[in-house]
Design an enzyme around this catalytic site. Structure first.
Site, PDB file in Angstrom:
ATOM      1  N   GLY A  79     -45.909 -57.561  70.370  1.00 23.32           N
ATOM      2  CA  GLY A  79     -45.726 -56.415  69.477  1.00 23.32           C
ATOM      3  C   GLY A  79     -46.162 -55.072  70.033  1.00 23.32           C
ATOM      4  N   MET A  91     -36.977 -62.718  69.585  1.00 22.77           N
ATOM      5  CA  MET A  91     -36.385 -63.579  70.606  1.00 22.77           C
ATOM      6  C   MET A  91     -35.355 -64.591  70.091  1.00 22.77           C
ATOM      7  SD  MET A  91     -37.501 -62.191  73.196  1.00 22.77           S
ATOM      8  CE  MET A  91     -38.866 -61.369  74.023  1.00 22.77           C
ATOM      9  N   ILE A  94     -31.360 -64.934  68.864  1.00 20.27           N
ATOM     10  CA  ILE A  94     -30.073 -64.231  68.742  1.00 20.27           C
ATOM     11  C   ILE A  94     -29.591 -64.397  67.306  1.00 20.27           C
ATOM     12  CG2 ILE A  94     -27.668 -64.166  69.507  1.00 20.27           C
ATOM     13  CD1 ILE A  94     -28.629 -65.045  72.276  1.00 20.27           C
ATOM     14  N   HIS A 114     -33.956 -53.351  74.655  1.00 18.50           N
ATOM     15  CA  HIS A 114     -33.739 -54.330  75.724  1.00 18.50           C
ATOM     16  C   HIS A 114     -34.332 -53.781  77.027  1.00 18.50           C
ATOM     17  CE1 HIS A 114     -31.975 -57.710  77.764  1.00 18.50           C
ATOM     18  NE2 HIS A 114     -31.606 -56.872  78.717  1.00 18.50           N
ATOM     19  N   GLU A 145     -22.181 -58.076  66.787  1.00 21.91           N
ATOM     20  CA  GLU A 145     -22.076 -59.528  66.971  1.00 21.91           C
ATOM     21  C   GLU A 145     -22.130 -59.949  68.435  1.00 21.91           C
ATOM     22  OE1 GLU A 145     -19.772 -57.476  66.076  1.00 21.91           O
ATOM     23  OE2 GLU A 145     -18.015 -57.875  67.325  1.00 21.91           O
ATOM     24  N   ALA A 201     -40.720 -46.474  79.736  1.00 24.99           N
ATOM     25  CA  ALA A 201     -39.428 -46.371  79.040  1.00 24.99           C
ATOM     26  C   ALA A 201     -39.482 -46.891  77.600  1.00 24.99           C
ATOM     27  CB  ALA A 201     -38.350 -47.118  79.832  1.00 24.99           C
ATOM     28  N   GLU A 202     -39.767 -48.184  77.416  1.00 22.72           N
ATOM     29  CA  GLU A 202     -39.627 -48.785  76.073  1.00 22.72           C
ATOM     30  C   GLU A 202     -40.456 -48.074  75.015  1.00 22.72           C
ATOM     31  OE1 GLU A 202     -39.640 -53.113  75.765  1.00 22.72           O
ATOM     32  OE2 GLU A 202     -39.557 -53.252  77.935  1.00 22.72           O
TER      33      GLU A 202
HETATM   34  C1  GAR Z   1     -40.146 -56.172  75.441  1.00 25.73           C
HETATM   35  O1  GAR Z   1     -40.130 -55.932  76.820  1.00 25.73           O
HETATM   36  C2  GAR Z   1     -38.746 -56.140  74.887  1.00 25.73           C
HETATM   37  O2  GAR Z   1     -37.943 -55.164  75.465  1.00 25.73           O
HETATM   38  C3  GAR Z   1     -38.254 -57.508  75.243  1.00 25.73           C
HETATM   39  O3  GAR Z   1     -39.361 -58.360  74.998  1.00 25.73           O
HETATM   40  C4  GAR Z   1     -40.580 -57.623  75.163  1.00 25.73           C
HETATM   41  C5  GAR Z   1     -41.392 -57.735  73.889  1.00 25.73           C
HETATM   42  O4  GAR Z   1     -42.656 -57.130  74.039  1.00 25.73           O
HETATM   43  N1  GAR Z   1     -37.101 -57.875  74.472  1.00 25.73           N
HETATM   44  C6  GAR Z   1     -36.115 -58.626  74.954  1.00 25.73           C
HETATM   45  O5  GAR Z   1     -36.116 -59.109  76.061  1.00 25.73           O
HETATM   46  C7  GAR Z   1     -34.950 -58.841  73.994  1.00 25.73           C
HETATM   47  N2  GAR Z   1     -33.801 -59.299  74.684  1.00 25.73           N
HETATM   48  P1  GAR Z   1     -43.531 -56.675  72.798  1.00 25.73           P
HETATM   49  O6  GAR Z   1     -43.607 -57.857  71.817  1.00 25.73           O
HETATM   50  O7  GAR Z   1     -44.877 -56.378  73.390  1.00 25.73           O
HETATM   51  O8  GAR Z   1     -42.893 -55.472  72.174  1.00 25.73           O
END
Ligand code: GAR
Length: 203
Positions: free
Chosen positions: A15, A94, A96, A113, A151, A183-184
């Site tokens: 999270g 996680m 789909i 992503h 979708e 980035a994220e």
């Molecule tokens: C993050 O890097 C997110 O982008 C990735 O999982 C991680 C979750 O981290 N998501 C995916 O790969 C979705 N396809 P977090 O729980 O610390 O935010």
């Protein structure tokens, strides 16, 4: 008239992206939305602790307990309706989602992503696996993408992207950390505000 969009964040693990959204909210950077609910499909997700710490309601539909995906999705939809959610944010979620689920929130659901889509995305590309694949391919630049969810897994319209350099000696773990930090954790809160603002205009 609505003055804020009620946001639900769906998480399966640590999270940190949820935390970035909560921190941006506290800092006044998300003016058009408020996190009203955190949903997890993993009862052990640390994201749930973060939600509780911020005083945000939580709902858990654990994959090991509610094994049937349709049933789990129905339960999630019920919680989203109950909390009058206007925007769904997938932040490290996680599972789909089915086409039926994505239709319910079309234009009102976004995902983060950890790569520059269309590279290293789609079924099987999640979490560390994305960074393993980027390193194995030898790319020099990777990054993160926020996109609308439709979708097609990781296939919806792109909202924001940010590039991050791959460095000599990177491991999947060091690269993941840099992509998250550079980035994220920046583009996800920005996208939440952008989309909430747009949704408020339509409301
Ligand atoms: C993050 O890097 C997110 O982008 C990735 O999982 C991680 C979750 O981290 N998501 C995916 O790969 C979705 N396809 P977090 O729980 O610390 O935010």
């Amino acid at each position: 008239m609505l003055n804020k969009i009620r946001v639900a964040v769906l998480c399966s693990g640590g999270g940190t992206n949820l935390q970035a959204i909560l921190d941006a909210q506290t800092a006044g950077k998300i003016a058009s939305g408020e996190v009203a609910l955190v949903v997890s499909d993993n009862a052990g997700a640390y994201a749930l602790e973060r939600a509780k710490g911020a005083g945000v309601a939580t709902a858990v539909f654990d994959r090991r307990e509610v094994r049937d995906r349709t049933q789990r999705e129905q339960a999630i939809l019920g919680a989203l309706r109950q909390h009058k959610i206007g925007l769904v944010v997938l932040a490290g979620f996680m599972t789909i989602l089915s086409e039926a689920f994505t239709r319910e929130y079309e234009g009102r659901m976004i995902n983060i992503h950890p790569s520059l889509i269309p590279s290293f995305c789609g079924p099987g590309f999640y979490g560390l696996k994305v960074h393993e694949a980027a390193l194995a391919r030898g790319v020099k630049v990777t990054g993160a993408t926020v996109h609308y969810v439709n979708e097609v897994c990781d296939g919806g319209p792109i909202i924001l992207q940010k590039a991050v350099a791959v460095e000599e000696g990177d491991t999947p773990e060091t690269l993941q950390k840099r992509v998250m930090r550079q980035a994220e954790w920046q583009i996800l809160p920005q996208a939440v505000e952008l989309v909430c603002k747009a949704l408020l205009k339509k409301a």
